[in-house]
Design an enzyme around this catalytic site. Structure first.
Site, PDB file in Angstrom:
ATOM      1  CG  ASP A  48      -0.274  -3.961   2.705  1.00 18.84           C
ATOM      2  OD1 ASP A  48       0.260  -3.471   1.685  1.00 18.84           O
ATOM      3  OD2 ASP A  48      -0.476  -3.307   3.750  1.00 18.84           O
TER       4      ASP A  48
ATOM      5  CB  SER B 282       2.880   2.061   6.181  1.00 17.36           C
ATOM      6  OG  SER B 282       1.628   2.306   6.766  1.00 17.36           O
TER       7      SER B 282
ATOM      8  CG  HIS C 117      -0.393   0.334   2.502  1.00 16.38           C
ATOM      9  ND1 HIS C 117      -0.026  -0.617   3.428  1.00 16.38           N
ATOM     10  CD2 HIS C 117      -0.109   1.528   3.082  1.00 16.38           C
ATOM     11  CE1 HIS C 117       0.451  -0.025   4.511  1.00 16.38           C
ATOM     12  NE2 HIS C 117       0.411   1.280   4.328  1.00 16.38           N
TER      13      HIS C 117
END
Length: 417
Positions: free
Chosen positions: A271, A367, A226
Site C-alpha cells: 500500500d 491515510s 489506496h
C-alpha cells in the site's frame, strides 16, 4: 432688494491657539515619520547571504560524501559548520552572524572542496562593509595552521546570493521539524505547532481533503496506494502544503501518480505510491522534506513515534482544519499478529503502532500521512505511511502502517531519492 441670508452659514474664525496646536501636531507626525524612515534606512537589520568555497587538503574525496545522510557526510558537515561557527562567534561579527550550512562537496586533485552558505543579519548602515569584514575574518583564521579549512582560490571568496534561493538551500536538509518532545493528541483535538511537520501535505480532489502525504523531494511525495482507488487520474488531484487546509502555504497540481505494481485494492500489502508534482516547491522553514531511512534501519518496540494528519478526531467524528498530531508507540509485529489483535494479518511490509489499550490512533482521512521518529540529532525519519486499521483508537486494534524501510529501494527506483 436685499438678498436673503443663507440659513446656518456663518464665517468661522480660527483662534490662534487652535492654529498652533494643529501645526504642532502636524510637525510631530512628520518628525515621527522621518524618524521611522531613518530607522528603516539606517538601523533596521537586513539579512545577507554569502556563498564561500573551501579546500580541505587533509581529506580525500569519497563517493560517500555525495550520499545524503552518510556517516562521513554528516560528520564532515558538522565539523565544518562548527569551525565556521567558532570563527564568527569569536569575531567582531558575533552579533550579526546567524549560521552556516554546507551546501555541497566536490572532488579535488588534492583533497575535497566544500561550498558553504553563510547567513548574517546586520543594520543597513553597516551593510557596505559586511563582505570585506567577513572576508578579512575568514582569511585571518584560515591562514592559521590550526584550521583544517583552506581558501579555495579558484573561485571568488564571498559571493552574495538572493534571499529566496538562499533560504531554499538552508532549508533543503531533510527532517528539520518539531523539537522533541512535545505533548499533543489528535484525540484531544490539539493542533500541531506552526513549523512542526513541514513535510506534511494534503491530497485533495475538488478542494476536498482525502489523504495525507509526505514531501521527500522538491517534486516528490510518498503516500498510500489506496488513496487512489477511486480517483486514478492525476489531473483530478491537487496538493496543499501548510498547517491549515483553509489557508494553505502553497499548492501544486499533480503531474503523475506511481502506484506499487503489486498493490491490489482488495488487500493491504504494498500500500504505497509516489506522487510527482507539476513543479518543484521552494523550501522554507514551513516547507521541508522528511528524511527517508535506509533499508537496514531498525526500530525497537516501545519506541516513541508521531503520526500527523487532518483525519477525523474520533470514529465518525468531525474533521479539523488545522493539522493534528499524536504521540504513540511502536508495537512488534509478533504482538500485533496475536489472535486477539490482528490474527496474523500483519506482514513484513507493515509496521504496527499505537496502544493495545486504544484511544490514541490515526483515523479516517489520515491515510497516506507520515509516521515519523526522531534520532538523537533531532532529525525526523519517515518510518511508516498510514495504511489501515479497525475503527479508530479501538482496544487491541492499533494502527497499521506501510513499513518504509521495506519499500526503500522501490521508492529510490521511482524517484531517484
Amino acid at each position: 432688494m436685499y438678498q436673503p441670508g443663507i440659513l446656518g452659514r456663518r464665517k468661522r474664525v480660527c483662534k490662534p491657539w487652535t492654529v498652533a496646536l494643529t501645526t504642532t501636531a502636524a510637525l510631530l507626525a512628520l518628525a515621527v515619520l522621518i524618524g521611522l524612515l531613518v530607522y528603516f534606512l539606517v538601523y533596521e537589520e537586513k539579512t545577507h547571504y554569502y556563498q564561500a568555497s573551501f579546500w580541505i587538503p587533509s581529506i580525500k574525496y569519497s563517493s560517500d560524501l555525495s550520499e545524503e545522510q552518510s556517516k562521513l557526510q554528516i560528520n564532515l558537515k558538522q565539523k565544518i559548520n562548527n569551525e565556521i561557527d567558532v570563527i564568527f562567534q569569536r569575531s567582531s561579527l558575533k552579533h550579526h552572524y546567524v549560521k552556516s550550512q554546507v551546501v555541497n562537496f566536490r572532488p579535488s586533485n588534492d583533497g575535497v572542496k566544500a561550498d558553504i552558505l553563510i547567513k548574517f543579519q546586520i543594520p543597513r548602515k553597516n551593510a557596505d562593509t559586511l563582505r570585506s569584514e567577513a572576508d578579512s575574518i575568514l582569511n585571518k583564521k584560515l591562514q592559521s595552521s590550526q584550521s583544517f579549512l583552506k581558501r579555495d582560490i579558484s573561485l571568488p571568496y564571498l559571493r552574495e546570493m538572493n534571499a529566496a534561493q538562499a533560504e531554499h538551500i538552508l532549508n533543503s536538509n531533510c527532517g528539520l521539524g518539531m523539537e522533541y518532545p512535545r505533548i499533543a493528541r489528535i484525540a484531544d483535538g490539539k493542533p500541531a505547532g506552526s513549523n512542526s511537520w513541514p513535510w506534511q501535505s494534503s491530497l485533495q480532489v475538488e478542494g476536498i481533503h482525502l489523504c495525507g502525504a509526505s514531501l521527500i523531494g522538491s517534486q516528490w511525495l510518498v503516500t498510500s496506494a489506496h488513496c487512489f482507488d477511486n480517483y486514478k487520474n492525476p489531473k483530478l488531484w491537487t496538493v496543499s502544503f501548510g498547517r491549515t487546509l483553509g489557508n494553505p502555504l502553497t499548492t501544486r497540481k499533480v503531474e503523475s501518480i506511481i502506484i506499487h505494481e503489486n498493490y491490489a485494492a482488495h488487500k493491504h500489502d504494498d500500500d504505497i505510491a509516489v506522487v510527482k508534482l507539476s513543479s518543484p516547491v521552494l523550501f522554507s522553514e514551513n516547507l521541508r522534506t522528511v528524511c527517508l531511512p535506509e533499508a537496514t534501519f531498525q526500530v525497537l518496540p516501545k519506541s516513541k513515534v508521531f503520526v500527523t494528519g487532518w483525519g477525523a478526531l474520533k470514529a465518525n467524528g468531525p474533521f479539523p482544519n488545522s493539522l493534528q498530531e499524536v504521540e504513540i508507540e511502536i508495537i512488534s509485529n509478533d504482538v500485533c499478529n496475536q489472535v486477539n489483535v490482528y490474527g496474523g494479518a500483519i506482514s513484513s511490509g507493515m509496521i504496527c503502532a499505537g496502544f493495545l489499550t486504544g484511544k490514541l490512533d490515526a483515523c479516517e482521512g489520515d491515510s497516506g500521512g507520515p509516521l515519523v521518529i526522531s534520532d538523537n540529532r533531532n532529525k525526523w525519519y519517515l518510518l511508516g505511511i498510514v495504511s489501515w486499521g479497525i475503527d479508530c483508537g479501538k482496544e487491541n486494534k492499533p494502527g497499521i502502517y506501510t513499513r518504509v524501510t521495506h519499500y526503500r529501494n522501490w521508492i529510490k527506483s521511482k524517484t531517484n531519492i
